[in-house]
Scaffold this active site. Structure first.
Site, PDB file in Angstrom:
ATOM      1  N   ARG C 271      24.036  88.542  -4.777  1.00  0.00           N
ATOM      2  CA  ARG C 271      23.859  89.357  -3.575  1.00  0.00           C
ATOM      3  C   ARG C 271      24.429  90.735  -3.871  1.00  0.00           C
ATOM      4  NH1 ARG C 271      27.851  87.738   0.511  1.00  0.00           N
ATOM      5  NH2 ARG C 271      28.741  89.743  -0.037  1.00  0.00           N
ATOM      6  N   HIS C 275      27.483  91.177   2.620  1.00  0.00           N
ATOM      7  CA  HIS C 275      26.906  90.042   3.356  1.00  0.00           C
ATOM      8  C   HIS C 275      25.931  90.528   4.432  1.00  0.00           C
ATOM      9  CE1 HIS C 275      26.592  86.677   6.066  1.00  0.00           C
ATOM     10  NE2 HIS C 275      27.378  87.238   6.970  1.00  0.00           N
ATOM     11  N   TYR C 284      36.508  91.736  -1.401  1.00  0.00           N
ATOM     12  CA  TYR C 284      36.559  90.460  -2.135  1.00  0.00           C
ATOM     13  C   TYR C 284      35.869  90.451  -3.490  1.00  0.00           C
ATOM     14  CZ  TYR C 284      32.132  90.071   0.446  1.00  0.00           C
ATOM     15  OH  TYR C 284      30.892  90.302   0.977  1.00  0.00           O
TER      16      TYR C 284
END
Ligand SMILES: Cc1ncc(C[n+]2csc(CCOP(=O)(O)OP(=O)(O)O)c2C)c(N)n1
Ligand SMILES: Cc1ncc(C[n+]2csc(CCOP(=O)(O)OP(=O)(O)O)c2C)c(N)n1
Ligand SMILES: [Mg+2]
Ligand SMILES: [Mg+2]
Lengths: 388, 334, 388, 334
Positions: C271, C275, C284
């Site tokens: 990805r 998100h 993160y």
């Protein structure tokens, strides 16, 4: 390093740097269930262990028979017998240390008793008395779990908590072949593997979930093969071979205790009796199948081995039977007495501190019972008895 | 076809017959669940269906309630009418996400394009000496979920009629079967079952003028018994059987309460947060000036369902109902 | 023979008659993800397919970029971008026949559009308009599923129903790496295998579930290894290699259509974006990791192959870009118009027949809207607009 | 330690601080859930906890709600105090079986021997423009489950105080966090948070004499606004914040209603089967002769939570509350 940083690390990278993944081969179960009895390696089994297992299995069988009889006398509401599965129940429980925990499924009364729980207390739920009966902390046995597979994440959480605290405690979680289809099985296995929790999962594959045969439950090569998908080792064992079960379980427990993480064990066995006394097994299976499994009886397998090695004479057999009869007689006798139940208990343990609403309701029931007593001259709610 | 005289049948038999007739009439009706096939269900309510219609129409599923309901959703999407059996009340809980997030909402989500005509049969309630998790009254959860019909029969004729209606309904229906009435009997003609009132209508089971007992499912026989006993105390109690909690029949309920001016709602489910609160509140909103006394509730205590040996203390019984009737401020009447 | 009688049959018997179990070897995925682009076999790939995939991926990327931009303009409430995952989204959807069904997860707007759903309608949910927007039956696309993994059993049920009716329809069910941890994943896989349902499960392993990296999600050798435990084949594919994805998916679809049962495919991808627009991925993960994956871009991989084989000149590249721009312009333009919503719809589709209660509530709202209208001189509830 | 003046804090910050202080004070407190560690939660409510206390104390779990709550049960059995985060209301549904069948019952099942001091934090309710499944008001399900405490703060101080109490409680607490109040601000001293009333007590947030608005969580600010607006119509409305739905504070609620004689229950949850029915019914049972009008309810419609563009029509607003107040039969008064 914290406990959780030790997790496995499947983290694919783009080529050319594909991370080497764990080799799945060591996780795969053997093609055939592991057996000891009737094979050459049986000769190496410790005579003390063989004798102990034998005595316990004879007791266990007798317990199953007695409890089933008690249902016919209305002394137990229901009993899910583990006749035919005694090797799994008992050898697994004996593989634990005292400090370890057992998370039984509803059929696992024998394993509970093998942990040291009073045989009558272990039946509390099934006789219609208070739900869990025994104190889970006395012998480190969780309440018998009725909703299938729900106890598995509990075992994982407890094992994980123990590890976080630095205690070398292992949790053994038991589930049936049917229970492996539940989402909770999946989630528990996954959490256990990710956390490397010291937990051992024992699936007793007894061929049926009530009436549903294994072929309608799974299309897997074996239930033990499910382990691979979580990254934990899967083992397949002959569940009627008490020595093999004890060995595989002990190994898995040691592995978990040493920080090696969880193991999934499938014990192949068979439910000889109906699902419970209320079930009619002839509706869904034939006698021939049952007969074939009777010929592979866990007690007989042990007996043959012990006899062949000269470890069992008639006196020893008699002693085991006698011991089992004494247990059965005591069970019968104690189960014949009505338990003493206090209806006020209904309100007192819902919360740490009873709410105003429950105090009101408690008072209502007390008044009703007092009125009843006045009418019938009984002591109010002092005791209740008789299963339905 | 053999001629079958009108003879006693149990509620369980009527339910079986309803599924059988629905399956015979409509090839898209499929029954599925744990042990429903070969065994005929742990209560034998699906007995004979697999034999008559084959395993593809009456299917023993793997042991996974979310999977059962979730696959039923997919089957319904493709034009089937799944009739799902949950083995016991508490074993429907694993299927809640599917029920709440999909079954109840798919029609609305797709603005009517994708209805889910699923019937979820849930044996519910206590009084059968069942061990823990086998006696829950879970109707409050279903009532609080818009998009579901919540139906529960209390008579043999309704068991047949309402289940046929539920299966024929284009809406998802949670069909709550009172376990302890499975073996209740009534004369009933299996070959020519008479029509019953539609889902959504309450029915007066016993006319009366002093006060109205409002109830459903397992508590109906208890209320009828209480009404009988009340005659000795000089009360002529009306007994109303709701039959469906959703849709709720405000019209019939309010007409009854306006007539009698007094009402007691009776159910096994816990009182706090149970169906009785909604029922009492809506009656009060609608009939305030007709009420001689507050609408009272007789319900299970606010506790987890008790062990079998104590359940008689928990379940609403005749005495507790009469005590409530006595508290309906009769003096105030004048 | 009925459909359900064709199930697998792991049914252990007591020794010496242990039933031979299915050999798990053919179920195991390869050690490395399957790739075509950049390997020798790429030369065998059909030029037409390569060109089609290229054009669609370029459109797909543009769609992701445009939709993300629309969130900044307040025209979309939220958008979960699949930038970097376009090969999975599109090649998978293209592997289906028209009569097949797609069960997308919330991130799979591109796959939905690739099925033929109007690009604006596919965004209905995300712009704050009605939940599903498109009619699922028009292009046989289930509503985008927000509760993770819940759509998987739907796919199994639909595929099973189609098979029961004798239709050769296949269902493709999409889920993320995080979604594989849910109980519904497990139950769907198991039902599919037991029923031999014609369903293909595609896991897009993009490395993260929001912020949680794969290593905290699973300890498995790979997600594809989960297949073994259900008795279905597991395949591992480079998710950024559109040709490989198309090939593996097409094979699985053919297999399912031919009655061979389900397949689990893990597509390894990444990805690239956060998100959603509301997420801050720097919390993160580091830039280096993202950069490594950017260098393995699905569009570039295709472009390189096409160029090497002389199948792509500047004109073709321009044409693809132009087509994508046209789509983006139309998206922008149409998304700039406020959708027309009728508040009365709130009551009209809850049940087949609106209940008395909902009729009351409907009347209440109508009265309120009329009062509002009187105050403000607006048409009551005729249209509502503007995402938050 | 730096001296921190009393300054505005958001509800989210107060919640974070409550967990931080609980973790510092008690090493058995563990926070767990999806994205709660490195990311600090999708609402950033657990921000900084993993950094301060390590990953073992604030843990990113696999994505599986039943697994999260189920393992928390095991951890609690071993003496820990898990604080579980469910990412959104509707994503708590997969954990229902664990919640109903175990979390709420383990103490009772073991007659007090095995309490489960688990706090389940659930961000709930709408008003944030969330897409489907991100705005459910699921409190009715929890209320109908004996053995749980159901708590919900509406102020910054309560967010801190109630969460500390919930974590310290030996009972399982479903802690409902009103999403749309996460960013609501109030002056609040993080270093010396003042004590708040205990769980189980309702609090009068605005005294008034004409009628009582009974509410909780996300609807408190709306009710306060309505009370302000009502002054123009000549009504002096009292506003009561329930704070905990279980245990329910009958005493404070009834005292208020007896004082004013009129009450409206306000919440976002659907009306039918929602908390308001229970609340209205118990008030009526207890205060019937003090009531000048039936207890009315202003609630969400009985529909699945609507899409963002329509949610304003669904949520109880000032006008709808005032309309209900107007229906409290004022003419009848005197
Ligand atoms: C969640 C749940 N669903 C259904 C049941 C009802 N039930 C009790 S035992 C049983 C079959 C269990 O089969 P298995 O897991 O193989 O264990 P076994 O009975 O063979 O020991 C079922 C369906 C249950 N107890 N829990
Ligand atoms: C049942 C459920 N739990 C939690 C969420 C909240 N949530 C939305 S996306 C997401 C992460 C999903 O990760 P993955 O499955 O890997 O899919 P990806 O986002 O990478 O496409 C989470 C936790 C949800 N939608 N559904
Ligand atoms: Mg079994
Ligand atoms: Mg992902």
């Amino acid at each position: 390093m914290t406990v959780l940083e030790q997790r496995g690390a499947y983290r694919p990278s783009p080529p050319p740097a594909w991370q080497p993944r764990m080799d799945p081969a060591p996780l795969l179960p053997d093609a055939e269930p592991y057996r000891v009895l009737g094979t050459e390696s049986a000769g190496k089994a410790d005579p003390g262990l063989l004798r102990r297992l034998y005595a316990e299995l004879v007791r266990g069988r007798r317990y199953n028979v007695q409890a089933t009889a008690l249902t016919k006398q209305g002394r137990l509401a229901v009993y899910p017998s583990s006749t035919g599965q005694e090797a799994c129940e008992i050898a697994a429980a004996l593989a634990l240390e005292e400090r370890d925990w057992l998370f039984p499924s509803y059929r696992d009364t024998l394993a509970v008793v093998a942990r040291g729980v009073d045989p009558v207390e272990a039946l509390t739920l099934l006789r219609g008395d208070w739900h869990s009966g025994y104190d889970p902390y006395t012998h480190r046995v969780a309440p018998l779990s009725t909703p299938l597979a729900t106890q598995l994440p509990h075992a994982v959480g407890l094992a994980h908590a123990a590890r976080l605290k630095g205690d070398d405690v292992v949790a053994l979680a038991m589930v049936g072949d049917g229970g492996t289809s539940e989402g909770d099985f999946h989630e528990a296995m996954n959490f256990a593997a990710v956390w490397q929790a010291p937990v051992v999962f024992l699936v007793q594959n007894n061929g049926f979930a009530i009436s549903v045969p294994l072929a309608k439950q799974t299309a897997a090569p074996s239930l033990a093969h499910k382990a691979v998908g979580y990254g934990m080792p899967g083992r397949l064992v002959d569940g009627n071979d008490a020595v093999a079960v004890h060995e595989v379980l002990s190994e898995a427990v040691r592995h978990a205790r040493a920080g090696g993480g969880p193991t999934l064990i499938e014990a192949v066995t068979y439910r000889i009796d109906a699902h419970t006394n209320a079930d009619d097994a002839t509706r869904y299976r034939g006698d021939a199948e049952v007969a074939a499994w009777r010929a592979h009886d866990p007690i007989e397998l042990l007996e043959r081995e012990l006899t062949a090695r000269g470890l069992l004479d008639e006196a020893a057999v008699d002693a085991a039977r006698q011991d089992a009869e004494t247990m059965a007689a005591s069970l019968r006798e104690r189960m014949n007495r009505d338990p003493e139940l206090n209806p006020m208990d209904l309100f007192d343990h819902v919360y740490a501190e009873t709410t105003a609403q429950l105090r009101e309701q408690r008072a209502l029931l007390r008044a009703e019972l007092e009125a009843e007593q006045e009418q019938h001259g009984e002591e109010p709610g002092a005791r209740e008895g008789g299963a339905r | 076809m053999t001629t079958v005289a009108v003879k006693p049948a149990t509620m369980a038999q009527a339910l079986t017959r309803a599924m059988r007739d629905a399956m015979a009439a409509d090839p898209t009706v499929h029954v599925m669940g744990e042990d429903v096939g070969t065994l005929g269900g742990v209560f034998r309510v699906t007995d004979g269906l697999a034999k008559e219609f084959g395993e593809d129409r009456c299917t023993d599923t793997p042991l996974a309630e979310a999977g059962i309901l979730g696959t039923a959703v997919g089957m319904a999407m493709y034009g089937l009418r799944p009739v799902v059996e949950m083995q016991f009340d508490a074993f429907a809980y694993p299927a809640f996400e599917q029920l709440i997030s999909h079954v109840s909402r798919m029609r609305n989500r797709t603005r009517g394009r994708m209805p889910l005509p699923i019937t979820v049969r849930v044996p519910y309630g206590g009084g059968i000496g069942g061990v823990e998790h086998h006696s829950d009254s879970s109707e409050a959860y279903y009532m609080a979920t818009p998009g579901l019909h919540v139906v529960t029969p209390a008579t043999v004729a309704d068991a047949y009629g309402l289940l046929r209606q539920a299966i024929a309904s284009d809406d998802p229906v949670v069909f709550l079967e009172p376990k302890r009435l499975y073996w209740s009997k009534d004369t009933w003609n299996a070959e020519q079952p008479t029509d019953v009132e539609p889902i959504g209508r309450a029915v007066v089971r016993r006319p009366g003028s002093s006060a109205t007992l409002i109830t459903y499912g397992p508590s109906l026989p208890v209320c009828l018994e209480a009404a009988e006993a009340a005659r000795a105390e000089g009360w002529d109690l009306e007994v109303l059987d709701l039959r469906s909690l959703v849709p709720f029949d405000d019209e019939t309920v309010c007409a009854a309460v306006r007539r009698t001016g007094r009402a007691v709602v009776v159910h096994e489910s816990t009182g706090f947060g149970g169906p009785g609160g909604e029922i009492a509140a809506r009656i009060t909103e609608r009939c305030f000036h007709h009420l001689e006394a507050p609408v009272l509730r007789v319900a299970g205590f606010d506790i987890p369902y008790p062990p079998p040996m104590l359940e008689r203390h928990h379940l609403p019984g005749v005495d507790r109902i009469l005590d409530a009737v006595a508290r309906l401020q009769w003096e105030a009447e004048g």
